[in-house]
Design a protein around this motif. Structure first.
Motif, PDB file in Angstrom:
ATOM      1  N   THR A  21       9.350-110.691 -83.903  1.00  0.00           N
ATOM      2  CA  THR A  21       8.495-110.306 -85.018  1.00  0.00           C
ATOM      3  C   THR A  21       9.331-109.521 -86.016  1.00  0.00           C
ATOM      4  OG1 THR A  21       6.626-110.125 -83.491  1.00  0.00           O
ATOM      5  CG2 THR A  21       6.388-109.064 -85.658  1.00  0.00           C
ATOM      6  N   PRO A  22       9.460-109.996 -87.262  1.00  0.00           N
ATOM      7  CA  PRO A  22      10.224-109.241 -88.265  1.00  0.00           C
ATOM      8  C   PRO A  22       9.597-107.860 -88.501  1.00  0.00           C
ATOM      9  CG  PRO A  22       9.749-111.458 -89.038  1.00  0.00           C
ATOM     10  CD  PRO A  22       8.931-111.251 -87.790  1.00  0.00           C
ATOM     11  N   LEU A  23      10.446-106.868 -88.718  1.00  0.00           N
ATOM     12  CA  LEU A  23      10.006-105.502 -88.970  1.00  0.00           C
ATOM     13  C   LEU A  23      10.484-105.053 -90.347  1.00  0.00           C
ATOM     14  CD1 LEU A  23      11.002-103.955 -85.524  1.00  0.00           C
ATOM     15  CD2 LEU A  23       8.695-104.564 -86.276  1.00  0.00           C
ATOM     16  N   ASP A  24       9.651-104.313 -91.037  1.00  0.00           N
ATOM     17  CA  ASP A  24      10.026-103.729 -92.321  1.00  0.00           C
ATOM     18  C   ASP A  24      10.397-102.268 -92.055  1.00  0.00           C
ATOM     19  OD1 ASP A  24      10.408-103.249 -95.013  1.00  0.00           O
ATOM     20  OD2 ASP A  24       8.284-102.885 -95.401  1.00  0.00           O
ATOM     21  N   LEU A  25      11.695-102.010 -91.913  1.00  0.00           N
ATOM     22  CA  LEU A  25      12.169-100.675 -91.559  1.00  0.00           C
ATOM     23  C   LEU A  25      13.121-100.144 -92.620  1.00  0.00           C
ATOM     24  CD1 LEU A  25      12.946-101.250 -87.770  1.00  0.00           C
ATOM     25  CD2 LEU A  25      10.951-100.115 -88.756  1.00  0.00           C
ATOM     26  N   PRO A  26      13.194 -98.817 -92.759  1.00  0.00           N
ATOM     27  CA  PRO A  26      14.153 -98.240 -93.701  1.00  0.00           C
ATOM     28  C   PRO A  26      15.579 -98.537 -93.243  1.00  0.00           C
ATOM     29  CG  PRO A  26      13.126 -96.533 -92.365  1.00  0.00           C
ATOM     30  CD  PRO A  26      12.432 -97.817 -92.040  1.00  0.00           C
TER      31      PRO A  26
END
Length: 148
Positions: A21-26
């Motif tokens: 699952t792609p993650l939107d992380l800093p």
């Protein structure tokens, strides 16, 4: 592990690592990666056997929920400090090196995968370099910026 690297960016791997699952992380941080020179790479099987012997299985669902919540709430790199520790840290034998990176200023440090590599996350390249210098010749080290 190959599917993980086919698309750029962080992902949550679940199952036998086949569900990504792609993650939107800093990504505005620096990572110091270290492997103690006296560490031997245990097989993943050996690490999981040690994990089981240490009684690590109970509470998995709660730790998983904490991880998912922490990832969803991470908007700054320092938010990674609130993520639960790697379940395999103690079983891999590499946890003391992660503690050294934290003592050297990492806002997050833990065992990578089943070890023996550890990582420390730093707000600046200078901090990461300083931590690596503190480890001296006791570990092989690398410094990288997060990019994707």
């Amino acid at each position: 592990d190959v599917p993980f690297f086919l698309e750029p960016g962080p992902k949550l791997a679940e199952g036998a690592r086949e569900r990504l699952t792609p993650l939107d992380l800093p990504q505005d941080f620096w990572a110091a990666v270290a492997v103690a020179r006296d560490m031997r790479k245990s097989s993943t099987r050996e690490v999981y056997e040690a994990y089981d012997a240490l009684g690590g299985g109970p509470g998995f669902e709660e730790r998983r929920a904490d991880l998912l919540r922490g990832l969803a709430e991470a908007s700054r790199p320092t938010d990674f400090a609130r993520l639960p520790a790697n379940d395999l840290a103690e079983a891999s034998g590499a946890a003391p090196l992660a503690a050294e990176l934290r003592a050297a200023g990492a806002f997050r440090a833990d065992v990578s995968g089943a070890g023996p590599a550890v990582y420390g996350l730093f707000q600046s390249r200078a901090e990461a370099r300083s931590a690596v210098r503190r480890l001296g010749r006791r570990a092989r080290t690398w410094i990288a910026a997060a990019v994707w």
